[in-house]
Design an enzyme around this catalytic site. Sequence first.
Site, PDB file in Angstrom:
ATOM      1  N   ASN A 230       0.841  -1.202   0.000  1.00 40.23           N
ATOM      2  CA  ASN A 230       0.000   0.000   0.000  1.00 40.23           C
ATOM      3  C   ASN A 230       0.874   1.248   0.000  1.00 40.23           C
ATOM      4  O   ASN A 230       2.094   1.156  -0.011  1.00 40.23           O
ATOM      5  CB  ASN A 230      -0.975  -0.013   1.177  1.00 40.23           C
ATOM      6  CG  ASN A 230      -0.253  -0.022   2.506  1.00 40.23           C
ATOM      7  OD1 ASN A 230       0.413   0.929   2.868  1.00 40.23           O
ATOM      8  ND2 ASN A 230      -0.377  -1.135   3.236  1.00 40.23           N
ATOM      9  N   ASP A 296      -4.744  -6.323   5.096  1.00 41.65           N
ATOM     10  CA  ASP A 296      -5.771  -7.196   5.684  1.00 41.65           C
ATOM     11  C   ASP A 296      -5.664  -8.623   5.155  1.00 41.65           C
ATOM     12  O   ASP A 296      -6.093  -9.572   5.802  1.00 41.65           O
ATOM     13  CB  ASP A 296      -7.162  -6.628   5.386  1.00 41.65           C
ATOM     14  CG  ASP A 296      -7.410  -5.350   6.182  1.00 41.65           C
ATOM     15  OD1 ASP A 296      -7.005  -5.310   7.359  1.00 41.65           O
ATOM     16  OD2 ASP A 296      -7.961  -4.388   5.614  1.00 41.65           O
ATOM     17  N   LYS A 306      10.035 -16.682  -9.413  1.00 42.14           N
ATOM     18  CA  LYS A 306       9.263 -15.636 -10.087  1.00 42.14           C
ATOM     19  C   LYS A 306       8.168 -16.274 -10.951  1.00 42.14           C
ATOM     20  O   LYS A 306       8.474 -17.170 -11.762  1.00 42.14           O
ATOM     21  CB  LYS A 306      10.212 -14.801 -10.965  1.00 42.14           C
ATOM     22  CG  LYS A 306       9.537 -13.644 -11.624  1.00 42.14           C
ATOM     23  CD  LYS A 306      10.532 -12.840 -12.446  1.00 42.14           C
ATOM     24  CE  LYS A 306       9.779 -11.847 -13.314  1.00 42.14           C
ATOM     25  NZ  LYS A 306      10.665 -11.208 -14.264  1.00 42.14           N
ATOM     26  N   PHE A 342      -5.304   4.088  14.067  1.00 42.70           N
ATOM     27  CA  PHE A 342      -5.552   5.042  12.992  1.00 42.70           C
ATOM     28  C   PHE A 342      -6.543   4.420  12.028  1.00 42.70           C
ATOM     29  O   PHE A 342      -6.593   3.198  11.895  1.00 42.70           O
ATOM     30  CB  PHE A 342      -4.244   5.369  12.244  1.00 42.70           C
ATOM     31  CG  PHE A 342      -3.466   6.505  12.854  1.00 42.70           C
ATOM     32  CD1 PHE A 342      -2.902   6.387  14.112  1.00 42.70           C
ATOM     33  CD2 PHE A 342      -3.312   7.696  12.158  1.00 42.70           C
ATOM     34  CE1 PHE A 342      -2.184   7.432  14.679  1.00 42.70           C
ATOM     35  CE2 PHE A 342      -2.590   8.752  12.706  1.00 42.70           C
ATOM     36  CZ  PHE A 342      -2.028   8.622  13.957  1.00 42.70           C
ATOM     37  N   LYS A 356     -14.762   1.356  14.161  1.00 42.25           N
ATOM     38  CA  LYS A 356     -13.462   0.703  14.436  1.00 42.25           C
ATOM     39  C   LYS A 356     -13.027   0.926  15.878  1.00 42.25           C
ATOM     40  O   LYS A 356     -12.460   0.042  16.514  1.00 42.25           O
ATOM     41  CB  LYS A 356     -12.380   1.231  13.485  1.00 42.25           C
ATOM     42  CG  LYS A 356     -12.461   0.616  12.117  1.00 42.25           C
ATOM     43  CD  LYS A 356     -11.389   1.124  11.164  1.00 42.25           C
ATOM     44  CE  LYS A 356     -11.671   0.599   9.762  1.00 42.25           C
ATOM     45  NZ  LYS A 356     -10.859   1.204   8.730  1.00 42.25           N
ATOM     46  N   LYS A 360     -12.690  -2.566  17.912  1.00 38.79           N
ATOM     47  CA  LYS A 360     -11.333  -2.997  18.270  1.00 38.79           C
ATOM     48  C   LYS A 360     -10.972  -2.639  19.704  1.00 38.79           C
ATOM     49  O   LYS A 360      -9.822  -2.787  20.110  1.00 38.79           O
ATOM     50  CB  LYS A 360     -10.324  -2.391  17.282  1.00 38.79           C
ATOM     51  CG  LYS A 360     -10.601  -2.784  15.815  1.00 38.79           C
ATOM     52  CD  LYS A 360      -9.450  -2.417  14.886  1.00 38.79           C
ATOM     53  CE  LYS A 360      -9.786  -2.784  13.429  1.00 38.79           C
ATOM     54  NZ  LYS A 360      -8.634  -2.935  12.577  1.00 38.79           N
TER      55      LYS A 360
HETATM   56  O1  PMT Z   1       2.597   6.324   6.442  1.00 34.46           O
HETATM   57  P1  PMT Z   1       2.081   7.628   5.880  1.00 34.46           P
HETATM   58  O2  PMT Z   1       2.384   7.782   4.419  1.00 34.46           O
HETATM   59  O3  PMT Z   1       2.524   8.802   6.697  1.00 34.46           O
HETATM   60  O4  PMT Z   1       0.481   7.601   5.959  1.00 34.46           O
HETATM   61  C1  PMT Z   1      -0.169   7.595   7.182  1.00 34.46           C
HETATM   62  C2  PMT Z   1      -1.417   6.699   7.144  1.00 34.46           C
HETATM   63  C3  PMT Z   1      -2.424   7.246   6.152  1.00 34.46           C
HETATM   64  C4  PMT Z   1      -1.028   5.264   6.774  1.00 34.46           C
HETATM   65  C5  PMT Z   1      -1.977   6.719   8.618  1.00 34.46           C
HETATM   66  O5  PMT Z   1      -2.358   8.032   8.928  1.00 34.46           O
HETATM   67  C6  PMT Z   1      -3.196   5.792   8.759  1.00 34.46           C
HETATM   68  O6  PMT Z   1      -4.312   6.173   8.515  1.00 34.46           O
HETATM   69  N1  PMT Z   1      -2.945   4.524   9.198  1.00 34.46           N
HETATM   70  C7  PMT Z   1      -3.943   3.452   9.310  1.00 34.46           C
HETATM   71  C8  PMT Z   1      -4.237   2.936   7.946  1.00 34.46           C
HETATM   72  C9  PMT Z   1      -5.195   1.760   7.892  1.00 34.46           C
HETATM   73  O7  PMT Z   1      -4.915   0.921   7.141  1.00 34.46           O
HETATM   74  O8  PMT Z   1      -6.175   1.749   8.715  1.00 34.46           O
HETATM   75  P2  PMT Z   1      -7.222   0.452   8.853  1.00 34.46           P
HETATM   76  O9  PMT Z   1      -8.555   1.070   8.833  1.00 34.46           O
HETATM   77  O10 PMT Z   1      -6.933  -0.622   7.870  1.00 34.46           O
HETATM   78  O11 PMT Z   1      -6.856  -0.115  10.276  1.00 34.46           O
HETATM   79  C10 PMT Z   1      -7.337   0.443  11.500  1.00 34.46           C
HETATM   80  C11 PMT Z   1      -6.308   0.193  12.576  1.00 34.46           C
HETATM   81  O12 PMT Z   1      -6.110  -1.225  12.726  1.00 34.46           O
HETATM   82  C12 PMT Z   1      -4.948   0.792  12.295  1.00 34.46           C
HETATM   83  O13 PMT Z   1      -4.439   1.324  13.496  1.00 34.46           O
HETATM   84  C13 PMT Z   1      -4.136  -0.391  11.807  1.00 34.46           C
HETATM   85  O14 PMT Z   1      -2.765  -0.210  12.126  1.00 34.46           O
HETATM   86  C14 PMT Z   1      -4.750  -1.544  12.570  1.00 34.46           C
HETATM   87  N2  PMT Z   1      -4.677  -2.827  11.851  1.00 34.46           N
HETATM   88  C15 PMT Z   1      -5.263  -2.987  10.636  1.00 34.46           C
HETATM   89  C16 PMT Z   1      -5.224  -4.196  10.001  1.00 34.46           C
HETATM   90  C17 PMT Z   1      -4.559  -5.278  10.633  1.00 34.46           C
HETATM   91  N3  PMT Z   1      -4.503  -6.459  10.054  1.00 34.46           N
HETATM   92  N4  PMT Z   1      -3.988  -5.107  11.822  1.00 34.46           N
HETATM   93  C18 PMT Z   1      -4.035  -3.916  12.447  1.00 34.46           C
HETATM   94  O15 PMT Z   1      -3.503  -3.757  13.564  1.00 34.46           O
END
Ligand code: PMT
Length: 425
Positions: A230, A296, A306, A342, A356, A360
């Site tokens: 990503n 995810d 490859k 985040f 979320k 969570k």
């Molecule tokens: O790295 P940069 O370029 O500075 O960009 C910052 C950012 C946009 C990545 C950051 O600000 C941000 O939004 N991070 C979370 C991105 C995200 O994928 O969120 P999510 O909605 O998929 O996940 C929610 C939370 O669960 C997050 O805290 C994530 O770290 C956590 N998560 C998600 C999936 C997973 N399998 N395990 C997790 O712990």
Amino acid sequence: MTMKKSSKKRDSKFGFDSFNPLENKTVLLGISGGIAAYKACDIASMLRHAGADVHAVLTPNAKEFITPLSLTTITRNQAHCEQYGAQANWRPEHIDLAKKADLILIAPATADLIAKLAAGICDDLLTTMVLASPAKVMIAPAMNPVMLQHPATKHNLSILENRYRYDVIPPEYGEVACGDWGTGKMASVDTIIAAVAARLLAHLTLSTKRLLVTAGGTREPIDPVRFIGNRSSGKMGIAMADAAHGRGADVTLVSTVDVERAYPVIVVETAQEMQDAVESEFDGCDALVMTAAVADFRPLTTSNHKIKKTDSEDLVLELTKNPDIIDLLGRVKRKDQVIIGFAAESEALLSNATQKLKRKNLDVIVGNDISVPDIGFGSDDNAVIILNSDGAKESLPRMPKRAIAEHLCDLLAERFQAIEKTPVH
Ligand code: PMT
């Protein structure tokens, strides 16, 4: 109950008490050769009156604009200029000074000095002391606007801005010494003092805490060449870790981006590696801040070789779910631990982030709208909403990621204070 009037007056201009707020702080005031050097006397005087132990270090060119005697008199410490010369001790005094400084402030910083710092050149006393010191360096550039806009200067400044040790106090618009107008005038003395005070006073708020921060986007390998990834650059997480470290926290960063820092950085690639690293550190931490964009899903199998182009028009990848790290830890966290997640959303930011937060079991979620151009993924800025588990909500307009990180550090400090006040049963 009678209220006693405090003998400490609040100085609203600089945000600190006017009664020696910088006591016990040692500031090295570096001065390079530009006309703004004359303002160094005011800066030295204000820092000393705020309680700081100020030591002036002048470059050879600075002496053309201002005398060491003025600075010795104002700081009440011998000003330093010579890199070589007779010395009373086997160990040069300036190396000890460089090591014990809480902060190095360089005002003014000329284009030449900025170039030397960016390249690591140390051909005079000031640049040598910067290299010999572990302290944070704040620089206040001052130069002709055309020189400031020159690609070489812009490049050198961006190198320093991306190094965790450096903070740039931006120059201002106005008339410069040669009569030209533009941006290049050194920031006002008041602005410089406020920035220095904020930096020196902020650092204690998380000093007893252990913070675990994640940064970057995970990469899930398809074969030795390709991966599912990503757009996360790691900037938000690194800014968070830097800000917490600047406030004295014991920080560990788990990151997909390798960075050189004064705190431990565990470099990982995949979601499973991130899970292993975070789980092994979680028990010992007071707060987990997950800025990482964790995939995810990952390919169910990874090819050792490859994958070759075939005659078939399609390639079908079978994906399997990755562990949701924050979700798993949200279920087992202790009452004295804080978890901040985040949420990157391209629609329905508020409702998705709220869901979320609850699902969570997080204490705080920071939502960013990634459909807005130039913020979020990859950029230096972000604009966020912060939702607390107690229902409190606030929006931060577009600002540098570091400023958002500082705000989150304030929020964490408040949370920790509340936890400490909560009776243990
Ligand atoms: O790295 P940069 O370029 O500075 O960009 C910052 C950012 C946009 C990545 C950051 O600000 C941000 O939004 N991070 C979370 C991105 C995200 O994928 O969120 P999510 O909605 O998929 O996940 C929610 C939370 O669960 C997050 O805290 C994530 O770290 C956590 N998560 C998600 C999936 C997973 N399998 N395990 C997790 O712990």
